[in-house]
Design an enzyme around this catalytic site. Sequence first.
Site: not given
Length: 791
Positions: A374, A376, A381, A740, A697
Amino acid sequence: MAEDKEKKAEEANEQIEAQDNNTHNFNNLPILPLRQLIIYPGAIVPLSIGRPKTIKLAEEAVAEGQEIVIVTQKDASAEDPAPGGLYEVGCLSRIVKHVFGEQNEMSLVVQGIMRVAISRFTQEDPYYKADVKPLSDSGEDDQTIEALMLSLKQSACKLLEFLPDLPESAAGLIEHVNSPSVLADLIAGNIDGPVEEKQAILACLDLKTRLQKVLELVEQQLSILELSHKITSQVQGEMSKTQREFYLRQQLKAIKEELGDSDDADDDVADLDERFNSKELTEEAKKVITKELRRLHRMNPMQSEYVVARNYVEWLLDLPWVEESDDRLELSEVRSILDEDHYGLEKVKKRILEFLAVRKIKKDPKGPILCFVGPPGVGKTSLGRSIARAMGREFVRASMGGVRDEAEIRGHRRTYVGAMPGRIIQGMKRAGKLNPLFVLDEVDKLAHDVRGDPASALLEVLDPEQNGTFSDHYLNIPYDLSKVFFLTTANQLETIPPALRDRMEILELPGYTLDEKIHIARQHLLPKQLEAHGLSDKLLSVDDAVLADLITSYTKEAGVRNLEREIAALCRSVAVKVAGGDESLHTITSPMLADILGPERYFNEIADRTEIPGVATGMAWTPAGGDILFIEATSMKGKGELMLTGQLGDVMKESAQAALSYVRSQAAKLGIDDTNFKELDIHLHVPAGAVPKDGPSAGITIFTALVSLLTNTCVRADVAMTGEITLRGNVLPVGGIKEKVLAARRAGVKRIVLPERNRKDLVEVPEECKADLEFIHVSRIDEVLDAVLRR
């Protein structure tokens, strides 16, 4: 001195000859059996007897002045051997002296007279008696016998050099014996050897054969003694060196004690011994550590290898080998902890609960390797830390970003200076348990060069079928990683090698919606920053409307990392006032954001950008989450060329070529004058030219921008689109739909055009987002224009 030796030898020879000439009784003689001892003619031997039968035999023989026959029993363990258990050939002997000892023992001194053979036994009780016949030597005295005697004397004298207990006169006595029979019996009776071989010498009547047997026995004993002497000399040399070092160390120790210095080396080894004795280890680890500790005890602390060996033992003792933490397998409690630490992420939480449910039913330490992918700041974590807390396991994190040396994973060999284990073993040492939760962060950013490929080294670590015997170059013994719960994180999958990706189960963590960010800020970020700045909710108040403005106007991200920074800035502004003495409640309002954080950084520019023909809004996926991008098209007089700018990749350039080709092929249907293409150059530009852009795209967005330009029709300001096109006008599905859609909603879009085959992907979009948006699904390019152009 030489005359005395010759005189003694002549007397011995005369005595034997005189005995042979005497008349002896050979009938009904007492038979004295011995264990492991052979008596030869001429030998004077002390004996100690204790069996009742032999004591009675000796007493009656002494009383009657009778000679006895001494034979050797075949089985030394037999207490009362039968007649068949005795050798047939013995030695006729006389008892020279007898002494009664303590505890029914008797000491005798006997002298061998001649060889005899037992003919028949005449008595068995209380002791054996038998008739015997004398045996005479055979063989003539010739040069062969002389040569054998010379060799035997030389070997015997050499043998005497290794027997310091014998008197010095022994060599002279042997040298002056002239009788081959006496020489053979003298030497055979005074050296060690197997009973069978010495009995064979006694029974041998041929002088040549007897001398050869004795010579072979002497040479055999000589070889053994020479080898023993050599070994003893070496050992004594080593012992002398060791004793010298020990003596010097003891002196050094005494000097240090006088000076008040402690012997750190001894303390170190003693501490290692104590730790070794108290630690639970596997058999293989125990074997290796035992061997290394023995080396340390023998090693001089000043040697360079001493530190290497000590560090190696310390690493082995620091690692967990059998210690495990108990898993918390109550699913309701685990779910509660996960919800407490993280808002949303239902898909990931569901997978964790499934994993624990399987562990609760089946006690198997092996499990899947989960990979959180995914943008940041979405909590990959921190989610791993929450899972560790929920399961009751130790948490260990190792960053893989920028690692380009294979030794970072597998460790260095101990032969190198400064060698250390790899990051995996270092993490296990920090955990102190055999089953921690181990997060390998940023595995998509591993590099490789001439020093190896770290991603390939991770293949063994992340394979449940192999990591039970993981081999670190420093440890050089197998280490069990099968009980470790491995998690990996990445921002994108494309840079992860296929073999490594195949070993992991991919779980995607998309960006957060506006509502999710408000909840995260309210429940987690704001309380965390209040505590970090020494504030409380009685000193600072921020309502949800302000948080919404903060998210939309000052951050543009999929995660919440920048949002946390902005909240920290609000806390600092209040901390300044509180430190100045104003401890009243400070309420942050939306107009105050500009004074604290500066002017708005992000605002809705879709309406401004699309107010002229030739501009269309597309949606893109990036490692940082979704984003929108504008595609601008303009025309000028020219030769019908197409120019592309904005640092576009090859795939995106091909999409532009395909879109233009389709527009030209459908010009009449679209209401475009085909002759214009020959006189116009078309320039297609994607702003933010410093950012590389690629992918298929943007196909329908480019097509829309071209049609808008050539028909002089504006595109609706509240619409965004994504999809790949073909030359035949079909719209193909694309990826990253959720990211998106979330990015479009953040930008203020109200209508989204998606390929028909992407309809299924809307399941992952949160319901609150879908409620605010209108989705139009298309399968042909012609359907796009009706949904996006202002007509």
